[in-house]
Each structure stands twice: as structure tokens, then as C-alpha cells.
Scaffold this motif. Structure first.
Motif: not given
Length: 221
Positions: A129-140
């Protein structure tokens, strides 16, 4: 006292909208039921609970981790309605709730072991989840998910000395996002807990960076 909570809830519903009292009631409930696995108040008031927004929603979901502290076997099942449904999607539908659920997973498993009833590792899930979180398009969304995942990883891997995880967290600190960086720094401290002089070079690097960054949250972390 369930009656006290009911009265607080009623007060929060009366007059003008009071988000502070709403959030305080949820936090008070978490403290009151810490480690009991009794979350009936929340489940009976889901519509009222849903009024929380943004970081209040993060805290509300995270409070489940306080309530279910140590209840490791069904942890994934308990949090399944709130955890990210697709870690690799890149677009979270409810990042604050999902980030709070990742933090809650860490709270449940802190000092209790990393495996749930079906043998799945909470630490492995949180690391992904930590790695995938960095792929989120929206900054918030990215910072809310990284914040929750960092704290969750730190709690589950507390005092493990896992250098690979610490390096992943340190890279988030160096990305210089205030919200995610603060949580990553705190998580590094949890992972290296008790290591002392063994982590002297890492400590020096973090202290040096804390003076260079413009973000007070990272400095504090």
C-alpha cells in the motif's frame, strides 16, 4: 458510558454544524472502547459517522484500530469496507477513509504480530500500500494514503530494524511533502526503535535534512 456518548452525539447534531464536537465524540469513543473490539456505537450510527470529512474522516476510520487493538486474526475482515479496494488503481475514491484504515491496521497489529487469520501478512499488505500510494494522481489522495501507510508500517514493524523499509520511508521524507514526510519520519523512528548508535548515520542525515526543509511537520517528525 454509552449514555454519555449518546448525549454528545445529540449535542453535535443540534444547532449549527459543529465538526469539532463531531470529531471529538468519535475520538472519545475510541479511547473509551480501546482494545475491547466493541464498535457497536459506530456501526449503529454509520450515517452520522459519514458526516466526517477530510482528515476527520481519517481519524474516524483510524479509531477502529484503537478499538480493535490486538484483534489481529480478523483484522483485514474488520477493515475491508474501508481499505483500498485496488492498490494499483492510481485513483482513490475515498483517500482519507482508506488512509485511516491503513493506520488502523497498523494500530491493531502493533506489537501483536503481522499475520491475520488467513495467514496474510499485514506488514506485506501495508508495504504494498505504501508503494501504491505514491502512484496516486491527486496530491491530497497521495499524501493521505502515504500518511496512513507510513504510520501503519511503522507500528507493525516497530523495533524490527528493517533497513529496506527504513530506506523506502526515508525516500518519502526526502520528497518534501509535509504531511507524508512527517509520517514517514515518525515511522522510521518506530522501525529503528532501540537501535541507538547503530543508526547514527541515518539519524545524522535526518537531523541535517530537518534543518534544510521548509516544512515544520517534517522537522517535527
Amino acid at each position: 458510558d454509552p449514555l454519555g456518548l449518546k448525549n454528545l452525539k445529540t449535542s453535535a447534531e443540534q444547532g449549527r454544524k459543529n465538526s469539532v464536537l463531531h470529531n471529538a465524540t468519535i475520538v472519545a469513543h475510541g479511547y473509551m472502547q480501546a482494545g475491547t473490539s466493541v464498535d457497536s456505537f459506530l456501526r449503529e450510527n454509520l450515517e452520522w459517522l459519514g458526516r466526517a470529512s477530510n482528515w476527520a474522516k481519517f481519524s474516524a476510520t483510524a479509531s477502529l484500530g484503537v478499538i480493535h487493538k490486538g484483534n489481529v486474526k480478523p483484522s483485514m475482515e474488520i477493515l475491508s469496507p474501508y481499505l483500498p479496494s485496488d492498490l494499483q488503481a492510481g485513483v482513490s475514491q475515498s483517500p482519507y477513509s482508506e488512509g485511516g484504515a491503513l493506520y488502523a491496521l497498523g494500530l491493531i497489529h502493533a506489537c501483536e504480530g503481522a499475520s491475520s487469520h488467513d495467514g496474510n501478512s499485514a506488514l506485506e499488505y501495508l508495504s504494498n500500500a505504501l508503494e501504491a500510494a505514491g502512484l496516486q494522481e491527486a496530491e491530497n489522495a497521495r499524501e493521505a494514503l502515504q500518511h496512513g501507510a507510513c504510520l501503519g508500517v511503522g507500528l507493525v514493524a516497530m523495533s524490527s530494524g528493517d533497513t529496506d523499509l527504513a530506506e523506502k520511508l526515508q525516500s518519502i521524507v526526502y520528497n518534501d511533502n509535509a504531511v507524508a514526510g512527517e509520517a514517514a519520519a515518525l515511522a522510521m523512528g518506530m522501525i529503528m526503535l532501540g537501535g541507538g548508535a547503530k543508526y547514527e548515520s541515518v539519524i545524522e542525515d535526518l537531523l541535517s535534512y530537518s534543518k534544510d526543509t521548509s516544512h515544520e511537520k517534517i522537522t517535527r517528525g
